[in-house]
Design a protein around this motif. Structure first.
Motif, PDB file in Angstrom:
ATOM      1  N   ALA A   4       4.183 -21.073  38.535  1.00 28.26           N
ATOM      2  CA  ALA A   4       3.387 -20.841  39.734  1.00 28.26           C
ATOM      3  C   ALA A   4       3.920 -21.618  40.930  1.00 28.26           C
ATOM      4  O   ALA A   4       3.781 -21.189  42.083  1.00 28.26           O
ATOM      5  CB  ALA A   4       1.935 -21.227  39.460  1.00 28.26           C
TER       6      ALA A   4
ATOM      7  N   VAL B 186       0.868 -15.473  35.532  1.00 34.17           N
ATOM      8  CA  VAL B 186       0.162 -16.597  36.164  1.00 34.17           C
ATOM      9  C   VAL B 186      -0.235 -17.556  35.050  1.00 34.17           C
ATOM     10  O   VAL B 186      -1.097 -17.242  34.225  1.00 34.17           O
ATOM     11  CB  VAL B 186      -1.090 -16.133  36.935  1.00 34.17           C
TER      12      VAL B 186
ATOM     13  N   PRO C 113      -1.788  -9.179  38.011  1.00 32.77           N
ATOM     14  CA  PRO C 113      -1.628 -10.543  37.526  1.00 32.77           C
ATOM     15  C   PRO C 113      -1.779 -10.571  35.999  1.00 32.77           C
ATOM     16  O   PRO C 113      -2.727 -10.000  35.448  1.00 32.77           O
ATOM     17  CB  PRO C 113      -2.773 -11.310  38.196  1.00 32.77           C
TER      18      PRO C 113
ATOM     19  N   ALA D   2      -1.718 -22.325  40.359  1.00 29.81           N
ATOM     20  CA  ALA D   2      -2.070 -20.980  39.911  1.00 29.81           C
ATOM     21  C   ALA D   2      -2.994 -20.295  40.916  1.00 29.81           C
ATOM     22  O   ALA D   2      -2.828 -19.104  41.228  1.00 29.81           O
ATOM     23  CB  ALA D   2      -2.730 -21.042  38.532  1.00 29.81           C
TER      24      ALA D   2
END
Length: 260
Positions: free
Chosen positions: A80, A105, A137, A113
């Motif tokens: 991230a 993620v 995601p 994140a």
């Protein structure tokens, strides 16, 4: 429950399209859970799949073309904190003609994140406005459902940015997603995604992570919109070639009425 299967080359992609798989996911399994293919290869595979789904020519009674699958592609495994790299890779993959761009993620560190999700939501809205691909995601769940990250993804200002959400695992040898998270927590995740909508369009939730045929009854009970597979359709390691017999067995188990 629809099915997503990950492929790395043209032969595997054609096999999935002929079998009527709902989502064809372009990735390099040998490069990690979300290992990315070169963008030139993604463009080539998208072109092959789109062309195969077009009208047949030169026959008095042309055979029905294979269905048009939804095509997704991963951007590679990035932390991230590598925000600018993630966004650049996302743009590169989005330009390849895919329907969905999948971006991992990880839950740690939490602030990074959340910052990544905020940046991705902004990029997803730009793509929506331009008629581009959807953004998915993929929340990494090796240590269980990442509730803090899930809550951040479902925040009112971000929820409608996503085309879908996924839970997946990075270490495929450490047990399946069901073993990592537990059935009760995954049911709660499905319920959380549905309840967060509050009358808005709900992003579909998919589950993946070393899932196998034995997991199908529990997956149906949990109720995700789709489930993702790779290990289950390979004869050996997930980095090895796709096995047609295993693919047929998976689809027959998922679609018994069709198989009959």
């Amino acid at each position: 429950m629809r099915v997503l299967v990950s492929v790395r080359d043209a032969d595997e992609a054609r096999a999935l399209q002929a079998a009527g798989v709902d989502y064809i996911d372009l990735k390099e399994p040998a490069a990690g859970a979300l290992g990315g293919l070169p963008t030139a290869e993604i463009v080539r595979l998208v072109g092959l799949l789109r062309a195969a789904a077009g009208p047949s020519r030169g026959a008095a009674v042309p055979p029905a073309p294979p269905p048009v699958p939804r095509i997704s592609a991963t951007i590679g495994d990035w932390p991230a904190q590598a925000l600018e790299i993630v966004l650049a890779q996302a743009e590169a993959v989005a330009a390849c003609g895919v329907d969905l761009v999948k971006i991992g993620v990880r839950p740690d560190p939490g602030p990074a994140a959340v910052a990544l999700l905020e940046a991705l939501a902004g990029r997803a809205r730009q793509w929506q406005a331009a008629g581009g691909p959807g953004l998915v995601p993929v929340l990494v769940a090796d240590a269980g459902v990442p509730w803090t990250v899930l809550d951040a993804a479902l925040a009112p200002g971000r929820l409608t940015a996503w085309a879908a959400l996924m839970l997946d695992t990075e270490d495929k040898r450490g047990g399946s997603l069901l073993q990592r998270c537990g059935e009760a927590a995954l049911r709660e995740t499905v319920a959380a995604v549905r309840s967060a909508a509050a009358g808005q369009a709900v992003p579909e939730l998919g589950l993946a992570g070393a899932l196998g045929l034995d997991d199908l009854p529990r997956l149906r009970a949990i109720g995700p919109a789709y489930a993702g597979f790779r290990s289950a359709v390979c004869a050996g390691e997930r980095a090895g070639p796709l096995c047609p017999q295993r693919l047929r067995a998976l689809l027959a188990a998922l679609r018994p009425a069709v198989a009959a």
